[in-house]
Write a protein that holds these residues in place. Structure first.
Motif, mmCIF file in Angstrom:
data_model
loop_
_atom_site.group_PDB
_atom_site.id
_atom_site.type_symbol
_atom_site.label_atom_id
_atom_site.label_comp_id
_atom_site.label_asym_id
_atom_site.label_seq_id
_atom_site.Cartn_x
_atom_site.Cartn_y
_atom_site.Cartn_z
ATOM 1 N N TRP A 1 1.418 -1.384 0.040
ATOM 2 C CA TRP A 1 -0.131 -0.106 -0.016
ATOM 3 C C TRP A 1 0.795 1.448 0.113
ATOM 4 C CZ3 TRP A 1 0.128 -3.669 3.813
ATOM 5 C CH2 TRP A 1 0.548 -3.033 5.261
ATOM 6 N N ILE A 2 2.504 0.903 -0.451
ATOM 7 C CA ILE A 2 3.046 2.281 -0.233
ATOM 8 C C ILE A 2 3.397 2.347 -1.479
ATOM 9 C CG2 ILE A 2 5.450 3.485 0.633
ATOM 10 C CD1 ILE A 2 4.411 1.783 2.940
ATOM 11 N N PRO A 3 3.216 3.666 -1.981
ATOM 12 C CA PRO A 3 3.759 4.057 -3.352
ATOM 13 C C PRO A 3 4.916 4.370 -3.572
ATOM 14 C CG PRO A 3 2.400 5.836 -2.876
ATOM 15 C CD PRO A 3 2.278 4.995 -1.080
ATOM 16 N N GLU A 4 5.136 3.573 -4.760
ATOM 17 C CA GLU A 4 6.641 3.688 -5.144
ATOM 18 C C GLU A 4 6.527 4.942 -6.468
ATOM 19 O OE1 GLU A 4 10.121 3.231 -4.791
ATOM 20 O OE2 GLU A 4 9.451 2.876 -2.896
ATOM 21 N N PRO A 5 8.078 5.674 -6.719
ATOM 22 C CA PRO A 5 7.483 6.412 -7.253
ATOM 23 C C PRO A 5 8.037 5.941 -8.850
ATOM 24 C CG PRO A 5 9.532 6.036 -6.405
ATOM 25 C CD PRO A 5 9.036 6.200 -5.198
ATOM 26 N N SER A 6 6.834 6.531 -10.401
ATOM 27 C CA SER A 6 7.415 5.079 -11.402
ATOM 28 C C SER A 6 8.769 5.768 -12.049
ATOM 29 C CB SER A 6 6.260 5.439 -12.311
ATOM 30 O OG SER A 6 6.209 6.851 -13.113
ATOM 31 N N ARG A 7 9.277 5.174 -12.304
ATOM 32 C CA ARG A 7 10.619 5.345 -12.841
ATOM 33 C C ARG A 7 10.588 5.367 -14.493
ATOM 34 N NH1 ARG A 7 12.098 2.878 -7.938
ATOM 35 N NH2 ARG A 7 13.060 4.422 -6.520
ATOM 36 N N ILE B 1 13.704 10.967 -17.749
ATOM 37 C CA ILE B 1 13.164 12.950 -17.180
ATOM 38 C C ILE B 1 13.061 13.341 -18.111
ATOM 39 C CG2 ILE B 1 14.623 13.957 -15.644
ATOM 40 C CD1 ILE B 1 13.063 11.883 -14.353
ATOM 41 N N SER C 1 9.026 12.945 -15.155
ATOM 42 C CA SER C 1 8.958 11.728 -15.540
ATOM 43 C C SER C 1 7.886 11.102 -15.881
ATOM 44 C CB SER C 1 9.288 11.182 -13.887
ATOM 45 O OG SER C 1 10.037 9.586 -14.238
ATOM 46 N N HIS D 1 4.931 12.726 -16.616
ATOM 47 C CA HIS D 1 4.124 14.154 -15.633
ATOM 48 C C HIS D 1 5.395 14.567 -14.456
ATOM 49 C CE1 HIS D 1 1.808 14.821 -12.303
ATOM 50 N NE2 HIS D 1 0.114 14.144 -13.437
ATOM 51 N N PRO D 2 5.458 15.833 -14.342
ATOM 52 C CA PRO D 2 6.232 16.863 -13.766
ATOM 53 C C PRO D 2 6.293 16.061 -12.469
ATOM 54 C CG PRO D 2 4.065 18.240 -13.750
ATOM 55 C CD PRO D 2 3.608 17.192 -15.027
ATOM 56 N N VAL D 3 7.438 15.637 -11.437
ATOM 57 C CA VAL D 3 7.922 15.766 -10.633
ATOM 58 C C VAL D 3 8.413 16.849 -9.749
ATOM 59 C CG1 VAL D 3 7.635 13.047 -11.593
ATOM 60 C CG2 VAL D 3 10.222 14.664 -10.896
ATOM 61 N N GLU E 1 0.540 10.218 -6.100
ATOM 62 C CA GLU E 1 1.995 9.426 -5.691
ATOM 63 C C GLU E 1 2.574 10.191 -8.162
ATOM 64 O OE1 GLU E 1 -0.588 7.853 -5.911
ATOM 65 O OE2 GLU E 1 -1.780 7.442 -8.126
ATOM 66 N N THR F 1 3.739 12.364 -8.591
ATOM 67 C CA THR F 1 4.313 13.711 -8.846
ATOM 68 C C THR F 1 6.141 13.158 -7.855
ATOM 69 O OG1 THR F 1 3.232 14.553 -6.741
ATOM 70 C CG2 THR F 1 2.778 15.000 -9.075
ATOM 71 N N LEU F 2 5.987 11.844 -7.532
ATOM 72 C CA LEU F 2 7.078 11.395 -6.819
ATOM 73 C C LEU F 2 7.497 11.367 -7.546
ATOM 74 C CD1 LEU F 2 5.140 8.253 -4.818
ATOM 75 C CD2 LEU F 2 5.974 11.035 -4.199
ATOM 76 N N ASN F 3 9.296 11.568 -6.541
ATOM 77 C CA ASN F 3 10.781 11.831 -7.473
ATOM 78 C C ASN F 3 11.107 10.759 -7.851
ATOM 79 O OD1 ASN F 3 12.671 12.092 -8.498
ATOM 80 N ND2 ASN F 3 14.308 13.353 -6.352
ATOM 81 N N PRO F 4 10.819 10.168 -8.957
ATOM 82 C CA PRO F 4 11.317 9.226 -9.023
ATOM 83 C C PRO F 4 13.378 8.337 -8.572
ATOM 84 C CG PRO F 4 11.799 9.908 -11.493
ATOM 85 C CD PRO F 4 10.937 10.929 -10.345
ATOM 86 N N THR G 1 10.110 5.256 -1.836
ATOM 87 C CA THR G 1 9.229 6.181 -0.175
ATOM 88 C C THR G 1 9.916 5.689 0.532
ATOM 89 O OG1 THR G 1 8.138 4.464 -1.771
ATOM 90 C CG2 THR G 1 7.589 6.765 -1.826
#
Lengths: 701, 410, 244
Positions: A43-49, A52, A73, A76-78, C126, C128-131, C135
């Motif tokens: 349930w904890i989101p991880e940034p999508s890589r 850039i 990224s 979508h603006p990060v 989520e 907008t999270l920095n890749p 987290t």
């Protein structure tokens, strides 16, 4: 052979099995996997890589026009950062602007038309119903006065022209604007001159001395580059002197060379006293005296005002006033500024002081602003307050670009009793005191193309484009699309209107264009044409135009009709006023410039660190708290003009004793302000503008 | 069934009365377990701890119960290593109390950490410089030792003794008890000290920081001594309390006196060294870190009275009382002195854990206070309820006080 | 890192930029300044004089990146705090962290923060999270690491160009965001760097210098009153209280 299995054998087998299991890799595997699981909670989101990319754009959250660098990224603006070298913002971005890309997923975001009943209940609404309601008002209108008010929150945008055109097409509709900070001041300035004069801006960039009456210079005065101009120090640019005259120790007062605490409500007296000191010290410049038509009358007027008893109420010594007068007249690059929220008498007195000190039409003083080619003049447009009482069937609020807040009470006063509706084109629907029935979802920054017109610390104006940097949510509108839906006709798209504006800039051949890819500043005429300009602006550049050439000061009057009477009345009121037990000073929240919406991460400087006083909190000096028997964190009620409001008490030794400092914004305090500005309530409320100083009674809850 | 489990020759209250005694504690334990569930399922936001008060009531509890539970190792040390035979009268009870205290502390610690499932990382990636590593290693090992010491007590139960292999196992274990007592003593010395070192090494907390002897700060040694002093006092206190509740004599008065004398003499040494340590801290350590010691006692209710209470009122005074032969004649006075000695140690652990964190370090910091949430309090009380329950069952069904039978017949 | 306090207006841009860069979640309901997650926070400190001479100074406060006697590194039972010998940066390893919070009690600057709640972002945020930054989960400690994600990206870039990492290859987010350029960042060991020049100025000081933790974050102010109010220990503040 006896093959029967006894109970004991079974137990032994089980026991042995358990022991064996313990020695097997299984327990270790379980242990290991459980720990790995804690590191990968689903349930904890991880940034999508993803790849850039960088792009450049302009911030449109307020009208300052800062250049933004967008790091994206997966498209979508990060993160956002300032564009180094940008002529308006010089690489800076304020806390609010740094979070512009978070607004698209704000929990208060509206993604379909909604109906709000009883202030808080929301239900999905049908666009057709809303349009029908507007049309009904349009066709039912018979009287000569407009039945529909189209209120523009941010006049001067390209889309503003469309709103004006609607009002033009429909006889029953009229265009209006949200109260504009600079407008009242421009009106006041014009009264002094016989010939038409443009708008003026203070040239903070070149000023060597700034006398500020509560102006939030480091806290939302144009772009954040203003703060850098005031605080950075190089051999080429030594720090300008800043004298801050303000009741509370604001952030600006805190970094000022001198902070002069003034009794709230006496700022106009202080400004007039400085003007008088300049005149009596024979320090008025000959150039000023030559253009003034009534220099003698001013001297006589100031003398007749008998300022000294009023000055004593300011809490400022005569020596201080003389010193400021001397500095102002000695320093050629000097300017006097006032808080945009200051009441009219303060604005008038500050303008008078600027005239006496001769700061108009000077570098480092008040400089005339150029006009944006192709932009419709909105400085003469009416505000909602100017409409007839109980005359409006529909108020259409274009809040797609945040602008100044309209006091809630005004709506009730202008709408037809019982039947009037308010429709807002806004990205958000947060609970607020304004009686809005329908919200039409608007796009936020980064979703659709919009334009931003700003003013720099040097008094330059600019036009920049906020580019789409993320996919727009379906079913959201910009002003053009919304008006298309309302009128049922095809409206020109935002892009088309903007291209027309750029064409006007090209044909004017004035000003310079900043290109972030080089990065250089080149004159407009060096470009090939509209298309070349358009592509530079699309890549995050901006068009800027410097202040108009200084020129000579036109003839003016120190005391236009009515000013002497107004000031006499206000000075007399100051002399007569009995000191309130406590004075409330409401300052606007610098993070909510133009009522920009708080992004969720703003919690870092609010709830999570207390760097900004939360709305609904008031701060008082510890000794004041003690004297009124209230403590830190206490719930108290603030009574203003018979309205009582729940507030939290924060103790703050930076607030002068005897004052209550409150932050304007959401919640109870904003409610208080909107009630105060209601003309029918309270005797303390000024008849012309929202007073910022009110005697209050503080009760412990 | 119930009566067949009660050791022969011992008189125990009726089963319904026992049940009536036990049930409220079970309820308290239940509430505590619910609080534990909340903390594990929703995270430590259920507590009132925060970034400044990163340690709270639970760490205080851990440090306190482990100090009081020190009676187990120290009595074992005296009995098995130093051959003080008279202490055999309380060794079983001491082992049970030790087991309760240590297992309770470890259980609370598992709730207290943010990621209990990663607890074993300490064994996998140990940082040998950390006092907490030392504590974790020693406490887990010692808890195992205590469990092993507890097992023979259970095996001696009437019912289990019927099983020959169990009896043999018990006998073999008993022979090894000296070894375990030795290991336990060694481990205990270390972790009691490390618990003191936990705060003593905090150079960032000038209130707690103490200069080091070798790798250990002075609090390392002071904690060993104070735990050794408090342990016997706590055994004395609990034995007396149990005999009052059970309304029958359990140990001979001379055992109380022996415990008192041992506790008193160690307490006296501790108090003297603590006084020296405090003086060195006031005059050298704290000023060396840029703080005047008196400045620590200016906030809230934490005045310098706390030093007086810790060293004189609940330190020197009970030490002298416990050593006085006049006091030793009256069990009541002896128990009072033991209670005072325990309170002194409880206060010391409170000062170390709570006052250290409440005090500001940066010049612009504020003094903070902290009130535990109900979840923290419930977990805290659950440990006590757990202790009472384990002890009650052990007392009913095991022979905790070997002298009980003789004293009854006498 | 050297922070010029005379230039800090307390606008909070650094705090926001830091949170965006490092994927710090927004406040959970019920969060207070005592339970917040702010790798960087700006604290307002009064200079101790009485009204109307009183002034405040805004102090940006983050992990001070202590040198040799790093209080948090030595106390962590499972090596979840690491000291990078090359850069001198102290880094937290959240996936190894047990959440015992011993490091937090050890830190005199209160610059370490605990995840009291599970991180939560509004739906869609989520994206907008920095890749470059992972987290964290509930129950672990975290803190400023001078934007480790940016350091790693700079290292990768330098490696791709087959050149060693230069000290100016990257700037932490707070440095970049400060509108008044109050924060200077670089290699303190390089005597030619701007940061070294700033650090050697006589109006530079460190917080709690007496503790001997050797912080690598320096502060500077031309105002003696500000320097005094930020470096005074309890000895001098006690005097003040005696004088009332």
């Amino acid at each position: 052979m006896n093959s029967s299995i006894s109970r004991r054998d079974l137990l032994r087998f089980a026991g042995g099995g358990v022991l064996g299991l313990l020695l097997s890799p299984l327990p270790w595997k379980v242990l290991d996997d459980s720990a790995i699981w804690t590191q990968n909670w689903p349930w904890i989101p991880e940034p999508s890589r993803g790849p850039i990319t960088w792009s450049a754009s302009t911030c449109s959250l307020c009208g300052a026009g800062c250049g933004v660098r967008v790091r994206s990224s997966n498209g979508h603006p990060v993160s956002l950062a300032g564009q180094a070298g940008h002529p308006m913002s010089a690489g800076t971005l304020c806390a609010t602007g740094l979070l512009a890309h978070h607004l698209a997923c704000h929990p208060s975001r509206v993604l379909q038309p909604i109906r709000i009943t009883n202030g808080t209940e929301r239900t999905a609404a049908d666009m057709a119903t809303i349009v029908a309601a507007i049309h009904a008002a349009h066709s039912a209108s018979t009287s000569a006065s407009p039945a529909i008010a189209v209120i523009d929150s941010r006049p001067g945008r390209a889309a503003s022209r469309l709103l004006m055109e609607l009002a033009h097409q429909w006889p029953s509709a009229a265009y209006g604007v949200a109260p504009q900070a600079g407008r009242a001041r421009t009106d006041l300035i014009r009264k002094h001159f016989r010939t038409a004069v443009p708008e003026f801006a203070a040239d903070i960039q070149h000023a060597r001395l700034i006398v500020s009456f509560g102006a939030p210079l480091v806290d939302g005065w144009g772009t954040a580059a203003t703060a850098r101009t005031l605080l950075a120090e190089t051999s080429a640019h030594p720090r300008p002197r800043l004298i801050q005259i303000e009741p509370v120790r604001s952030r600006t007062a805190n970094v000022a060379e001198t902070w002069i605490p003034v009794t709230p409500g006496t700022e106009h007296v202080c400004a007039l006293a400085i003007a008088q000191a300049i005149i009596e010290g024979r320090r008025m410049k000959s150039a000023v005296r030559a253009r003034a038509e009534d220099a003698a009358a001013l001297a006589a007027f100031l003398h007749d005002l008998d300022l000294p008893p009023a000055v004593r109420r300011c809490g400022i010594s005569d020596a201080r006033i003389l010193e400021i007068a001397r500095s102002l007249s000695d320093e050629p690059a000097s300017v006097v500024v006032a808080s945009p929220a200051a009441p009219e008498e303060v604005q008038s007195a500050v303008l008078l002081l600027n005239l006496v000190a001769g700061t108009f039409f000077r570098e480092g003083g008040l400089r005339p602003l150029p006009e944006i080619p192709g932009a419709a003049r909105t400085t003469d447009a009416r505000t909602l307050e100017d409409f007839d009482d109980h005359s409006l069937s529909v108020i259409i609020l274009d809040e797609s670009a945040a602008g100044a807040d309209i006091p809630a009470a005004v709506f009730g006063q202008k709408l037809k009793p019982g039947s009037g509706i308010v429709v807002s084109l806004s990205p958000f629907a947060a609970p607020r005191p304004v009686p809005i029935q329908y919200v039409i979802p608007a796009a936020v920054w980064g979703e659709r193309l919009t334009d931003v017109a700003g003013t720099s610390p040097a008094g330059e104006i600019s036009v920049g484009l906020a580019m789409p940097v993320m996919p727009a949510r379906p079913d959201t509108f910009d002003t053009a699309a919304f008006l298309g839906a309302v009128t049922g006709t095809s409206q020109p798209s935002t892009e088309e209107i903007l291209r027309q504006r750029i064409a006007a800039i090209w044909s004017g051949r004035r000003g310079m264009v900043y290109d972030p890819s080089s990065p250089t500043l080149r004159p407009v005429h060096a470009f090939g044409g509209t298309d070349a300009l358009w592509s530079v602006l699309q890549s995050g550049g901006c068009w800027i135009d410097g202040p108009r050439p200084a020129g000579s000061m036109p003839a003016f009057r120190f005391l236009p009709a009515g000013l002497a009477e107004h000031l006499t009345k206000r000075v007399a009121a100051t002399k007569a006023a009995t000191a309130p037990a406590l004075a409330l000073v409401i300052t606007s929240d610098p993070l909510r410039r133009d009522q920009a919406f708080d992004a969720t991460l703003m919690s870092k400087v609010r709830d999570e660190s207390g760097l900004y006083l939360p709305c609904g909190s008031v701060a008082i000096h510890p000794t004041t708290a003690e004297a009124h028997n209230v403590g830190v964190g206490d719930d108290a009620t603030l009574s203003i003009n018979g309205t009582t409001l729940p507030v939290h008490i924060a103790c703050d030794s930076s607030v002068p004793p005897g004052l209550v400092s409150a932050m304007d914004g959401d919640g109870p305090v904003a409610l208080a302000q909107s009630k105060i500005s209601d003309r029918s309530v309270g005797s303390v409320a000024s008849a012309t503008s929202a007073p910022s100083v009110i005697p209050v009674t503080l009760w412990k809850a | 069934m119930d009566s067949s489990l009660i050791p022969r020759g011992l008189q125990r209250t009726s089963f319904p009365r026992f049940l009536a005694w036990v049930l409220p504690w079970v309820a308290l334990l239940g509430v505590g377990l619910f609080a534990v569930y909340l903390c594990l399922a929703y995270g430590l936001n259920q507590t009132n701890m925060d970034n400044r008060f990163a340690f709270g009531a639970w760490i205080y509890l851990d440090l306190t119960v482990i100090a009081l539970g020190a009676g187990a190792f120290f009595t074992g040390f005296l009995l098995y290593i130093l051959r003080r035979k008279e202490l055999a009268a309380v060794i079983n009870s001491a082992v049970v109390i030790g087991f309760i205290c240590y297992s309770g502390a470890v259980a609370v610690l598992m709730v207290d950490v943010g990621q209990p499932l990663r607890a074993w990382f300490t064994f996998w990636h140990p940082n040998v410089h950390s006092m907490l590593t030392e504590v974790t290693f020693c406490i887990t090992c010692y808890l195992t030792v205590l469990a092993i010491e507890y097992v023979p007590l259970i095996l001696k139960n009437r019912k289990l003794r019927k099983n020959a292999s169990m009896l043999l196992f018990e006998f073999q274990l008993h022979k090894l008890m000296v070894v375990f007592a030795g290991i336990g003593t060694f481990l205990s010395f270390f972790h009691q000290g490390s618990l003191g070192g936990l705060y003593g090494v905090l150079v960032g907390r000038p209130f707690a920081f103490r200069p080091a002897f070798g790798i250990w700060p002075s609090t390392f040694f002071l904690f060993i001594l104070s735990a050794a002093a408090a342990g016997p006092s706590f055994i004395l206190l609990t034995s007396w309390l149990v005999s009052k509740i059970a309304r029958k004599p359990l140990v001979a008065p001379d055992v109380y006196r022996t415990l008192g004398r041992i506790s008193g003499s160690i307490l006296l040494v501790y108090v003297l060294l603590k006084a020296v340590d405090t003086l060195v801290w006031i005059n050298r350590t704290a000023p060396g870190l840029g703080f005047q010691a008196s400045s620590f006692y200016r906030y809230g209710d934490f005045g310098s009275w706390i030093l007086f209470a810790e060293i004189v009122l609940l330190g020197l005074l009970p030490a002298l009382m416990l050593l006085s032969s006049r006091v030793a004649q009256h069990t009541g006075w002896l128990v009072t002195a033991a209670a005072m000695a325990c309170s002194g140690i409880v206060l010391n652990r409170f000062v170390m854990t709570i006052q250290t964190l409440a005090l500001p370090t940066l010049p612009f910091d504020a003094f903070l206070s902290y009130v535990p949430s109900w979840q923290e309090v419930a977990t805290f009380l659950a440990v006590i309820a757990y202790g009472v329950l384990v002890y009650s069952f052990s007392f009913r069904y095991l022979n905790l006080f070997p002298q009980e039978r003789e004293l009854r017949s006498a | 890192m050297v922070i010029d306090l005379d230039r800090c207006t307390g606008c909070g841009a650094c705090v926001i930029a830091c949170a965006v860069e490092n994927n710090v979640p927004p406040a959970h309901e019920g969060t207070t300044p005592r339970t917040g997650l702010t790798w960087m926070r700006v604290v307002r400190v009064d200079d101790g004089r009485s009204f109307p001479d009183t002034r405040s100074v805004f102090v940006p406060l983050m992990c001070q990146q202590c040198d040799h006697h790093t209080p948090c590194v030595s106390v962590c039972p499972q090596n979840a705090v690491e000291y990078d010998e090359e850069t001198g940066i102290v880094t937290q390893v959240p996936v190894r962290c047990l959440g015992c919070r011993y490091c937090m009690t050890a830190c005199p600057y209160h610059a370490r923060y605990f995840n009291w709640w599970d991180p939560e972002w509004p739906a869609g945020m989520e994206q907008t999270l920095n890749p470059d930054v992972s987290t964290r989960m509930r129950g672990v400690a975290e803190k400023c690491n001078f934007c480790h994600g940016r350091l790693q990206a700079a290292r990768a870039k330098a490696a791709a160009g087959s050149r060693p990492l230069a000290p100016d290859d990257y700037q932490p987010a707070c440095v970049e965001a400060c509108p008044t350029e109050a924060i200077v960042f670089g290699d303190l060991n390089d005597p030619r760097s701007t940061v070294s020049a700033a650090a050697s100025s006589p109006d530079t000081f460190r917080l709690l210098e007496h503790l001997g933790t050797g912080p690598k974050v320096r502060y500077r102010s031309r105002s003696a009153a500000v320097r005094e109010s930020l470096t005074r220990n309890s000895v001098s503040s006690e005097k003040e209280q005696v004088h009332g």
